[in-house]
Design a protein around this motif. Sequence first.
Motif, PDB file in Angstrom:
ATOM      1  N   LEU A 105       0.837  -1.193  -0.054  1.00 34.08           N
ATOM      2  CA  LEU A 105      -0.041   0.094   0.004  1.00 34.08           C
ATOM      3  C   LEU A 105       0.933   1.270   0.138  1.00 34.08           C
ATOM      4  CD1 LEU A 105      -2.782  -1.011   2.823  1.00 34.08           C
ATOM      5  CD2 LEU A 105      -2.733  -1.482   0.255  1.00 34.08           C
ATOM      6  N   SER A 106       0.237   2.351  -0.609  1.00 34.19           N
ATOM      7  CA  SER A 106       0.956   3.679  -0.520  1.00 34.19           C
ATOM      8  C   SER A 106       0.774   4.494   0.587  1.00 34.19           C
ATOM      9  CB  SER A 106       0.879   4.411  -1.871  1.00 34.19           C
ATOM     10  OG  SER A 106      -0.624   4.777  -1.926  1.00 34.19           O
ATOM     11  N   LEU A 107      -0.183   4.085   1.454  1.00 35.91           N
ATOM     12  CA  LEU A 107      -0.307   4.598   2.790  1.00 35.91           C
ATOM     13  C   LEU A 107      -0.085   3.757   3.948  1.00 35.91           C
ATOM     14  CD1 LEU A 107      -3.650   6.678   2.229  1.00 35.91           C
ATOM     15  CD2 LEU A 107      -1.420   7.702   2.366  1.00 35.91           C
ATOM     16  N   ASP A 108       0.474   4.201   4.939  1.00 38.54           N
ATOM     17  CA  ASP A 108       0.603   3.467   6.137  1.00 38.54           C
ATOM     18  C   ASP A 108      -0.707   3.403   6.965  1.00 38.54           C
ATOM     19  OD1 ASP A 108       1.155   2.644   8.924  1.00 38.54           O
ATOM     20  OD2 ASP A 108       3.060   3.781   8.746  1.00 38.54           O
ATOM     21  N   MET A 109      -1.320   2.223   7.100  1.00 41.36           N
ATOM     22  CA  MET A 109      -2.661   2.306   7.679  1.00 41.36           C
ATOM     23  C   MET A 109      -2.551   2.569   9.130  1.00 41.36           C
ATOM     24  SD  MET A 109      -5.139   1.403   5.478  1.00 41.36           S
ATOM     25  CE  MET A 109      -4.218   2.392   4.313  1.00 41.36           C
ATOM     26  N   GLU A 159      -2.110   3.490  -8.953  1.00 39.29           N
ATOM     27  CA  GLU A 159      -2.666   4.787  -9.226  1.00 39.29           C
ATOM     28  C   GLU A 159      -2.486   5.756  -8.051  1.00 39.29           C
ATOM     29  OE1 GLU A 159      -5.476   1.933 -11.698  1.00 39.29           O
ATOM     30  OE2 GLU A 159      -4.232   2.144  -9.583  1.00 39.29           O
ATOM     31  N   TYR A 160      -2.615   5.201  -7.058  1.00 38.51           N
ATOM     32  CA  TYR A 160      -2.631   6.159  -5.980  1.00 38.51           C
ATOM     33  C   TYR A 160      -1.234   6.533  -5.517  1.00 38.51           C
ATOM     34  CZ  TYR A 160      -4.782   8.488  -1.855  1.00 38.51           C
ATOM     35  OH  TYR A 160      -5.266   9.394  -0.921  1.00 38.51           O
ATOM     36  N   MET A 161      -0.259   5.774  -5.902  1.00 40.75           N
ATOM     37  CA  MET A 161       1.261   6.122  -5.793  1.00 40.75           C
ATOM     38  C   MET A 161       1.535   7.323  -6.540  1.00 40.75           C
ATOM     39  SD  MET A 161       3.211   2.496  -5.429  1.00 40.75           S
ATOM     40  CE  MET A 161       2.730   1.314  -4.139  1.00 40.75           C
ATOM     41  N   LYS A 162       0.903   7.245  -7.773  1.00 44.23           N
ATOM     42  CA  LYS A 162       1.041   8.362  -8.635  1.00 44.23           C
ATOM     43  C   LYS A 162       0.473   9.628  -8.001  1.00 44.23           C
ATOM     44  CE  LYS A 162       1.299   5.479 -12.814  1.00 44.23           C
ATOM     45  NZ  LYS A 162       0.472   5.291 -14.245  1.00 44.23           N
ATOM     46  N   VAL A 163      -0.788   9.637  -7.603  1.00 46.51           N
ATOM     47  CA  VAL A 163      -1.439  10.702  -6.581  1.00 46.51           C
ATOM     48  C   VAL A 163      -0.400  11.142  -5.636  1.00 46.51           C
ATOM     49  CG1 VAL A 163      -3.225  11.366  -5.386  1.00 46.51           C
ATOM     50  CG2 VAL A 163      -3.717   9.953  -7.357  1.00 46.51           C
ATOM     51  N   ARG A 164       0.063  10.191  -4.847  1.00 46.51           N
ATOM     52  CA  ARG A 164       1.004  10.803  -3.629  1.00 46.51           C
ATOM     53  C   ARG A 164       2.279  11.471  -4.217  1.00 46.51           C
ATOM     54  NH1 ARG A 164       2.378   7.556   1.140  1.00 46.51           N
ATOM     55  NH2 ARG A 164       2.609   9.832   1.859  1.00 46.51           N
ATOM     56  N   GLN A 165       2.521  10.919  -5.263  1.00 48.59           N
ATOM     57  CA  GLN A 165       3.952  11.446  -5.799  1.00 48.59           C
ATOM     58  C   GLN A 165       3.727  12.821  -6.307  1.00 48.59           C
ATOM     59  OE1 GLN A 165       6.847   9.787  -5.530  1.00 48.59           O
ATOM     60  NE2 GLN A 165       8.054  11.462  -6.376  1.00 48.59           N
ATOM     61  N   PHE A 166       2.519  12.973  -7.109  1.00 41.01           N
ATOM     62  CA  PHE A 166       2.315  14.439  -7.601  1.00 41.01           C
ATOM     63  C   PHE A 166       1.946  15.260  -6.507  1.00 41.01           C
ATOM     64  CE2 PHE A 166      -1.020  17.514  -8.655  1.00 41.01           C
ATOM     65  CZ  PHE A 166      -0.883  17.910  -9.795  1.00 41.01           C
ATOM     66  N   TYR A 175      -6.005  15.754  -1.530  1.00 40.28           N
ATOM     67  CA  TYR A 175      -7.391  15.939  -1.989  1.00 40.28           C
ATOM     68  C   TYR A 175      -7.328  16.626  -3.377  1.00 40.28           C
ATOM     69  CZ  TYR A 175      -8.105  20.739  -0.623  1.00 40.28           C
ATOM     70  OH  TYR A 175      -7.932  22.137  -0.307  1.00 40.28           O
ATOM     71  N   PHE A 176      -6.446  17.711  -3.306  1.00 37.14           N
ATOM     72  CA  PHE A 176      -5.887  18.445  -4.611  1.00 37.14           C
ATOM     73  C   PHE A 176      -5.607  17.538  -5.386  1.00 37.14           C
ATOM     74  CE2 PHE A 176      -3.474  20.755  -7.424  1.00 37.14           C
ATOM     75  CZ  PHE A 176      -4.235  22.019  -7.620  1.00 37.14           C
ATOM     76  N   ALA A 177      -4.375  16.596  -5.107  1.00 37.19           N
ATOM     77  CA  ALA A 177      -3.906  15.781  -6.217  1.00 37.19           C
ATOM     78  C   ALA A 177      -4.767  14.786  -6.734  1.00 37.19           C
ATOM     79  CB  ALA A 177      -2.563  14.890  -5.656  1.00 37.19           C
ATOM     80  N   GLU A 178      -5.761  14.224  -5.845  1.00 34.07           N
ATOM     81  CA  GLU A 178      -6.684  13.133  -6.167  1.00 34.07           C
ATOM     82  C   GLU A 178      -7.655  13.782  -7.225  1.00 34.07           C
ATOM     83  OE1 GLU A 178      -6.827  11.169  -1.635  1.00 34.07           O
ATOM     84  OE2 GLU A 178      -8.319  12.557  -2.311  1.00 34.07           O
ATOM     85  N   ASN A 179      -8.084  15.102  -7.010  1.00 32.36           N
ATOM     86  CA  ASN A 179      -8.897  15.658  -7.968  1.00 32.36           C
ATOM     87  C   ASN A 179      -8.523  15.912  -9.451  1.00 32.36           C
ATOM     88  OD1 ASN A 179     -11.730  16.117  -6.770  1.00 32.36           O
ATOM     89  ND2 ASN A 179     -10.857  17.169  -5.279  1.00 32.36           N
ATOM     90  N   GLY A 240       0.422  10.745  14.286  1.00 30.03           N
ATOM     91  CA  GLY A 240       0.053   9.766  12.954  1.00 30.03           C
ATOM     92  C   GLY A 240       0.338  10.435  11.753  1.00 30.03           C
ATOM     93  N   HIS A 241      -0.186   9.872  10.660  1.00 26.16           N
ATOM     94  CA  HIS A 241      -0.111  10.559   9.437  1.00 26.16           C
ATOM     95  C   HIS A 241      -1.072  10.185   8.295  1.00 26.16           C
ATOM     96  CE1 HIS A 241       2.162  12.087   5.753  1.00 26.16           C
ATOM     97  NE2 HIS A 241       3.105  12.554   6.627  1.00 26.16           N
ATOM     98  N   SER A 242      -1.553  11.124   7.816  1.00 31.37           N
ATOM     99  CA  SER A 242      -2.459  11.095   6.763  1.00 31.37           C
ATOM    100  C   SER A 242      -2.073  10.823   5.297  1.00 31.37           C
ATOM    101  CB  SER A 242      -3.409  12.442   6.859  1.00 31.37           C
ATOM    102  OG  SER A 242      -2.779  13.320   6.291  1.00 31.37           O
ATOM    103  N   GLY A 243      -0.825  10.903   5.005  1.00 32.81           N
ATOM    104  CA  GLY A 243      -0.177  10.652   3.709  1.00 32.81           C
ATOM    105  C   GLY A 243      -0.274  11.874   3.030  1.00 32.81           C
ATOM    106  N   ASN A 244      -0.578  13.092   3.573  1.00 36.96           N
ATOM    107  CA  ASN A 244      -0.757  14.358   3.284  1.00 36.96           C
ATOM    108  C   ASN A 244       0.554  15.188   3.450  1.00 36.96           C
ATOM    109  OD1 ASN A 244      -2.401  16.468   1.968  1.00 36.96           O
ATOM    110  ND2 ASN A 244      -2.994  17.379   3.793  1.00 36.96           N
ATOM    111  N   PRO A 245       1.225  15.589   2.202  1.00 35.00           N
ATOM    112  CA  PRO A 245       2.514  16.397   2.420  1.00 35.00           C
ATOM    113  C   PRO A 245       2.396  17.738   2.920  1.00 35.00           C
ATOM    114  CG  PRO A 245       2.004  16.213   0.292  1.00 35.00           C
ATOM    115  CD  PRO A 245       0.766  15.574   0.850  1.00 35.00           C
ATOM    116  N   VAL A 246       1.353  18.236   2.885  1.00 32.22           N
ATOM    117  CA  VAL A 246       0.881  19.819   3.364  1.00 32.22           C
ATOM    118  C   VAL A 246      -0.072  19.942   4.037  1.00 32.22           C
ATOM    119  CG1 VAL A 246       0.795  22.145   2.242  1.00 32.22           C
ATOM    120  CG2 VAL A 246       1.862  20.488   0.915  1.00 32.22           C
ATOM    121  N   PRO A 247       0.036  20.253   5.348  1.00 34.63           N
ATOM    122  CA  PRO A 247      -1.087  20.523   6.174  1.00 34.63           C
ATOM    123  C   PRO A 247      -2.091  21.929   5.807  1.00 34.63           C
ATOM    124  CG  PRO A 247       0.941  20.173   7.653  1.00 34.63           C
ATOM    125  CD  PRO A 247       1.229  20.198   6.118  1.00 34.63           C
TER     126      PRO A 247
END
Length: 287
Positions: A105-109, A159-166, A175-179, A240-247
Amino acid sequence: MDVKTKIIKMVQKRESDIPTLPVVIDRIISVASDERTTTEELADVISYDQGMSNKLLKLSNSMYYAQKTKVETIKRSISVIGFDEIIGIALGMGILSAVTDKSGLSLDMKALWIHGIGVATVSKELAKRTNPAIASKIFIPALLHDMGKVIFTMYFKEEYMKVRQFAIENKKPLYFAENAIFKLDHSILSALLMKRWNFPQSIMVPCRFHHTPESAPVKFRHQALIINLANYLTQKAGIGHSGNPVPVTIKNAPKKIGVNESVLRLTIDQLKRKENDIKEFFKITTA
């Protein structure tokens, strides 16, 4: 077929790969939807699941709740943890247990669930300060606000790994990258899942609008605003961590819910001091 179309079909299709929630969780959702439900009725439902009962008893005796006398019954556990909170925790445990394959997974559960507990903790405190009437109701949507990310990272791993990389490369929130890539973000996906699972509006709507709280229906706007700010504060506190690079939070969020900068600093400090208790909460509920 694009990811958005695949997701919508997957969520709406009766027979799909979306995990089926345990029977006890269906019953708990039904209980959560009925305001006439008593503590005794909720205790009876939870007691059908021995594993869940044991975890909730252990949790109510943990440092997070700091009880002076031992909690030995589910009914007492409900009074210690809180009626709505115990529903939220039970739902969270049920959803996590339904998610079985966590490899690649690209996110740490673990980090995501700890983040959710942090956001729920902060949301309840902010609600007590600004709108006590919703303080008990906000714990559930705050705890489950990132549920859509679980589906993204489980069923669309590459696909979600690409979203996180973006998001990382462009210093943008997830949420911006997902959209940008999926034309759909995790808050919308959370709402779609909750609709499929028959969650009540009081849980579904604040989750749906936690990144766009000012667009939420008036009845649930304050809840969405609080979760938006609590999400930001939990990330700033490093819980914790939401996977979000920018709060990020919306402009003037503290003013809009009725708190000042000193309250925000105090909230972050309190959350940092509670980190070990939150990690114990996580350990008990995911054992």
